[in-house]
Scaffold this motif. Structure first.
Motif, mmCIF file in Angstrom:
data_model
loop_
_atom_site.group_PDB
_atom_site.id
_atom_site.type_symbol
_atom_site.label_atom_id
_atom_site.label_comp_id
_atom_site.label_asym_id
_atom_site.label_seq_id
_atom_site.Cartn_x
_atom_site.Cartn_y
_atom_site.Cartn_z
ATOM 1 N N PHE A 234 0.841 -1.205 0.000
ATOM 2 C CA PHE A 234 0.000 0.000 0.000
ATOM 3 C C PHE A 234 0.874 1.253 0.000
ATOM 4 N N ARG A 235 0.588 2.163 -0.907
ATOM 5 C CA ARG A 235 1.343 3.426 -0.968
ATOM 6 C C ARG A 235 0.368 4.586 -1.063
ATOM 7 N N ALA A 236 0.385 5.451 -0.044
ATOM 8 C CA ALA A 236 -0.539 6.593 -0.034
ATOM 9 C C ALA A 236 0.028 7.764 -0.839
ATOM 10 N N GLU A 237 0.561 7.445 -2.015
ATOM 11 C CA GLU A 237 1.112 8.513 -2.858
ATOM 12 C C GLU A 237 -0.022 9.093 -3.686
ATOM 13 N N ASP A 238 -0.149 10.398 -3.657
ATOM 14 C CA ASP A 238 -1.198 11.013 -4.466
ATOM 15 C C ASP A 238 -0.659 11.177 -5.892
ATOM 16 N N SER A 239 -0.239 10.062 -6.466
ATOM 17 C CA SER A 239 0.411 10.098 -7.782
ATOM 18 C C SER A 239 -0.548 9.619 -8.853
ATOM 19 N N ASN A 240 -1.036 10.542 -9.626
ATOM 20 C CA ASN A 240 -1.915 10.123 -10.717
ATOM 21 C C ASN A 240 -1.074 9.949 -11.977
ATOM 22 N N THR A 241 -0.216 8.963 -11.951
ATOM 23 C CA THR A 241 0.655 8.723 -13.102
ATOM 24 C C THR A 241 0.231 7.424 -13.783
ATOM 25 N N HIS A 242 0.879 7.148 -14.906
ATOM 26 C CA HIS A 242 0.576 5.905 -15.621
ATOM 27 C C HIS A 242 1.241 4.707 -14.953
ATOM 28 N N ARG A 243 2.068 4.938 -13.910
ATOM 29 C CA ARG A 243 2.831 3.807 -13.370
ATOM 30 C C ARG A 243 2.774 3.663 -11.846
ATOM 31 N N HIS A 244 1.885 4.421 -11.192
ATOM 32 C CA HIS A 244 1.728 4.297 -9.744
ATOM 33 C C HIS A 244 0.309 3.863 -9.386
ATOM 34 N N LEU A 245 0.205 2.922 -8.480
ATOM 35 C CA LEU A 245 -1.074 2.538 -7.891
ATOM 36 C C LEU A 245 -0.979 2.806 -6.392
ATOM 37 N N ASP A 335 18.893 10.933 -7.179
ATOM 38 C CA ASP A 335 18.154 9.912 -7.918
ATOM 39 C C ASP A 335 17.792 10.429 -9.325
ATOM 40 N N LEU A 336 17.577 9.514 -10.228
ATOM 41 C CA LEU A 336 17.182 9.883 -11.595
ATOM 42 C C LEU A 336 15.718 10.311 -11.630
ATOM 43 N N SER A 337 15.401 11.302 -12.419
ATOM 44 C CA SER A 337 13.987 11.639 -12.637
ATOM 45 C C SER A 337 13.413 10.632 -13.643
ATOM 46 N N THR A 338 12.093 10.602 -13.740
ATOM 47 C CA THR A 338 11.474 9.656 -14.677
ATOM 48 C C THR A 338 11.945 9.930 -16.109
ATOM 49 N N ARG A 339 12.027 11.212 -16.463
ATOM 50 C CA ARG A 339 12.428 11.568 -17.827
ATOM 51 C C ARG A 339 13.865 11.107 -18.090
ATOM 52 N N GLN A 391 12.053 1.906 -17.630
ATOM 53 C CA GLN A 391 11.425 2.276 -16.363
ATOM 54 C C GLN A 391 11.706 1.219 -15.297
ATOM 55 N N GLU A 392 11.730 1.709 -14.041
ATOM 56 C CA GLU A 392 12.112 0.833 -12.926
ATOM 57 C C GLU A 392 11.065 -0.244 -12.650
ATOM 58 N N ILE A 393 11.537 -1.481 -12.546
ATOM 59 C CA ILE A 393 10.620 -2.564 -12.139
ATOM 60 C C ILE A 393 11.022 -3.197 -10.808
ATOM 61 N N VAL A 394 12.288 -2.997 -10.410
ATOM 62 C CA VAL A 394 12.791 -3.620 -9.175
ATOM 63 C C VAL A 394 13.677 -2.639 -8.421
ATOM 64 N N SER A 395 13.572 -2.671 -7.084
ATOM 65 C CA SER A 395 14.572 -2.028 -6.226
ATOM 66 C C SER A 395 15.100 -3.083 -5.291
ATOM 67 N N GLY A 396 16.386 -3.013 -4.982
ATOM 68 C CA GLY A 396 16.910 -3.997 -4.041
ATOM 69 C C GLY A 396 18.317 -3.651 -3.620
ATOM 70 N N GLU A 442 2.361 -5.373 -11.218
ATOM 71 C CA GLU A 442 1.617 -4.648 -12.261
ATOM 72 C C GLU A 442 2.550 -3.721 -13.044
ATOM 73 N N ARG A 443 3.541 -3.137 -12.333
ATOM 74 C CA ARG A 443 4.530 -2.279 -13.005
ATOM 75 C C ARG A 443 5.271 -3.085 -14.063
ATOM 76 N N PHE A 444 5.733 -4.264 -13.663
ATOM 77 C CA PHE A 444 6.458 -5.130 -14.597
ATOM 78 C C PHE A 444 5.586 -5.482 -15.805
HETATM 79 P P1 ATP Z 1 10.482 4.041 -5.698
HETATM 80 O O1 ATP Z 1 11.073 2.723 -5.812
HETATM 81 O O2 ATP Z 1 11.477 5.077 -5.279
HETATM 82 O O3 ATP Z 1 9.182 4.103 -4.972
HETATM 83 P P2 ATP Z 1 8.898 4.451 -7.926
HETATM 84 O O4 ATP Z 1 9.207 4.181 -9.335
HETATM 85 O O5 ATP Z 1 7.840 3.679 -7.299
HETATM 86 O O6 ATP Z 1 10.217 4.370 -7.187
HETATM 87 P P3 ATP Z 1 8.907 7.094 -6.916
HETATM 88 O O7 ATP Z 1 10.221 6.969 -6.313
HETATM 89 O O8 ATP Z 1 7.753 7.454 -6.056
HETATM 90 O O9 ATP Z 1 8.423 5.900 -7.791
HETATM 91 O O10 ATP Z 1 9.072 8.079 -8.087
HETATM 92 C C1 ATP Z 1 9.896 7.726 -9.129
HETATM 93 C C2 ATP Z 1 9.680 8.713 -10.199
HETATM 94 O O11 ATP Z 1 8.293 8.770 -10.525
HETATM 95 C C3 ATP Z 1 10.115 10.070 -9.753
HETATM 96 O O12 ATP Z 1 11.352 10.334 -10.316
HETATM 97 C C4 ATP Z 1 9.064 10.979 -10.274
HETATM 98 O O13 ATP Z 1 9.539 11.688 -11.377
HETATM 99 C C5 ATP Z 1 7.934 10.086 -10.767
HETATM 100 N N1 ATP Z 1 6.732 10.437 -10.033
HETATM 101 C C6 ATP Z 1 6.367 10.056 -8.811
HETATM 102 N N2 ATP Z 1 5.210 10.604 -8.466
HETATM 103 C C7 ATP Z 1 4.831 11.344 -9.516
HETATM 104 C C8 ATP Z 1 3.711 12.175 -9.794
HETATM 105 N N3 ATP Z 1 2.733 12.368 -8.935
HETATM 106 N N4 ATP Z 1 3.649 12.773 -10.992
HETATM 107 C C9 ATP Z 1 4.614 12.583 -11.889
HETATM 108 N N5 ATP Z 1 5.703 11.830 -11.696
HETATM 109 C C10 ATP Z 1 5.817 11.227 -10.531
#
Ligand code: ATP
Ligand code: AMO
Length: 469
Positions: A234-245, A335-339, A391-396, A442-444
């Motif tokens: 569970f992650r309470a991130e208010d992230s409305n992205t294509h890759r966060h749940l 850390d690297l940005s998504t871009r 894009q990141e699929i694993v941390s360890g 789901e990310r993978f």
């Molecule tokens: P982590 O393993 O660190 O949790 P993650 O891939 O799940 O990695 P975050 O670390 O939360 O995600 O964020 C990684 C990248 O996702 C960040 O570099 C950021 O650019 C992007 N990101 C996170 N939240 C948002 C958001 N709300 N809108 C846009 N991009 C986001």
């Protein structure tokens, strides 16, 4: 004859054979009083059936009755396999059609569905962007979930998802791991950066687990040696992205190591290769179906997965002339940005020809408190991420196992050891050197299958906006 034939096995049946099966009405095309084409759907298969008046078998009133069945109704059909006179373009079985002998309704659907199951996955070119896009919005797919899940594409995605967890489990079982189930109600947060959901807990506050991190390490302190878990995160991130749940499925492993934390990296690398191989070996039909809706190239991976250090990845990025939104090159201390991650993915693909690679030795500032520092350069850590299509699929990585070092590190990053008493005790009582990692299922999957959005790899996705029952 078996009661319900599997239409997926249609290729293996001879012309003239009679099949009995249950299917859904997909679409009815009424041609004349004596003839109707009824598209039938059974899980991943759509096939054309022909209902035509024949003496002593099919009457006109039967054709009329059948024409009034609404899409999605369930019918029991008896039909004969015939070669299609010309390829059936509207179905995913092109070469055969079924000539109906009899049909009975099992469940009649009266209401039209709010979405057209047949068309929801249609792609079309957006005239403005010239990109091929899905016609229906993601919100529509999330709110009409059951209908969306009935599509051949989604049926295929979740079969592949099941293979992923099966292979993860079976490879680790073969390698001496014990499957564990750890509590999702936790006394404290574990992952820096990601926020937690508080839960009322008999007069105090508990938190939904952001990762099985603490518990899996406690199992190592408790001498389980090698453990893995497949469970909710569970992650309470208010992230409305294509890759966060806000809730996803974590595939986690943790193991005592003999010499080096790369033993855990080698383990997860072997698991992924087994997963890739199984997907391409077992699911060619599902992959073809998915590609009609989400076009993509097959994944490219190498026998020896390239391993770049974080510094090497940053150098590769900066040498390519990359700059951030402020026009600055990337720093090897952050850390690297998504871009930036996505650009590194393109550069790695050009240089090494692979979609799957490892970045090792992340800066300490980018990792949680439990991460073992690199003894040669304590600004860096013995930790890695694995990337798929950029894009990141694993941390360890390796964890701190020495109690005094851990206490010191917790204090430095502002984590209260008192909130993690039991976890901390494991180290005071002696824990072996260990390492592990976590994969987002789901990310993978959405990256592997190019599904465009992580919600397409989750049965009932949870994000800040959706909490459907
Ligand atoms: P982590 O393993 O660190 O949790 P993650 O891939 O799940 O990695 P975050 O670390 O939360 O995600 O964020 C990684 C990248 O996702 C960040 O570099 C950021 O650019 C992007 N990101 C996170 N939240 C948002 C958001 N709300 N809108 C846009 N991009 C986001
Ligand atoms: P991390 O926070 O990087 O590491 O998470 C591990 C993996 O989980 C996936 N992931 C997500 N998937 C969907 N939605 C999210 N909001 C989300 N956040 C993360 C990613 C990520 O790589 N305890 C460590 C792992 C470890 O070191 O063992 C951890 O949780 O695929």
């Amino acid at each position: 004859l078996p009661v319900s034939a599997k239409l997926e096995e249609l290729d293996s049946w001879a012309e003239g054979q009679t099949l009995r099966f249950i299917a859904r009405i997909h679409h009815v095309r009424n041609v004349s009083a004596k003839l109707a084409f009824i598209l039938l759907r059974q899980r991943t298969v759509t096939v054309q059936s022909v209902l035509t008046v024949r003496e002593n078998a099919v009457t006109e009133s039967f054709v009329r009755w059948a024409e009034h069945l609404k899409p999605e109704s369930l019918v029991f059909v008896e039909a004969v396999v015939r070669k299609a006179p010309e390829p059936v373009k509207t179905c995913n079985v092109h070469d055969y059609e079924l000539h109906i002998e009899s049909m009975h309704s099992i469940v009649e659907v009266d209401e039209a569905l709010p979405i057209d199951v047949y068309n929801i996955d249609q792609v079309e070119e957006n005239p403005e962007t010239k990109q091929v896009e899905l016609r229906a919005s993601n919100r529509m797919r999330t709110t009409n979930r059951i209908a969306y899940l009935r599509t051949p594409t989604m049926q295929s995605v979740f079969r592949i998802q099941s293979t992923v967890t099966n292979i993860f489990r079976s490879v680790l079982n073969e390698r001496g791991f014990t499957e564990i189930h750890t509590p999702k109600l936790q006394p404290a947060a574990t992952e820096s950066g990601a926020s937690v959901f508080p839960v009322k807990y008999f007069g105090r506050t508990a938190y939904l687990a952001q990762s099985p991190q603490l518990a899996k390490q406690m199992c190592i302190s408790a001498d389980f040696d090698r453990v893995f878990e497949i469970g909710p995160v569970f992650r309470a991130e208010d992230s409305n992205t294509h890759r966060h749940l806000t809730e996803y499925t974590g595939l986690d492993l943790e193991m005592a190591i003999d010499r080096h934390y790369h033993e855990a990296l080698d383990m997860i690398d072997a698991v992924f290769k087994a997963i890739f191989t199984a997907i391409y070996r077992k699911h060619s039909k599902e992959l073809d179906l998915i590609k009609t809706r989400f076009p993509h190239e097959d994944l490219v991976w190498l026998d020896h997965t390239p391993r770049l250090s974080f510094k090497e990845a940053i150098a590769l990025l900066n040498e390519s002339g990359w700059t951030d939104d402020d026009g600055k090159p990337a720093l090897d201390t952050e850390d690297l940005s998504t871009r930036a991650e996505i650009r590194v993915g393109q550069l790695v693909k050009e240089k090494y020809g692979t979609d799957y690679y490892i970045i090792d030795k992340f800066p300490a500032s980018a990792r949680p408190f439990y991460t073992h520092l690199d003894e040669e350069d304590p600004a860096y850590t013995n930790s890695f991420d694995i990337f798929l299509r950029g894009q990141e699929i694993v941390s360890g990585g390796q964890r701190i196992h020495d109690a005094a070092t851990l206490a010191d590190r917790m204090r430095k990053v502002g984590v209260d050891p008192a909130a993690m008493e039991e976890y901390f005790q494991g180290f005071q009582w002696g824990a072996p050197p260990h390492a592990g990692c976590g994969v987002g299922l789901e990310r993978f999957l959405f990256l592997m299958l190019n599904l465009g959005d992580i919600r397409n790899a989750s049965l009932f996705p949870r994000d800040p906006k959706s909490l459907q029952s």
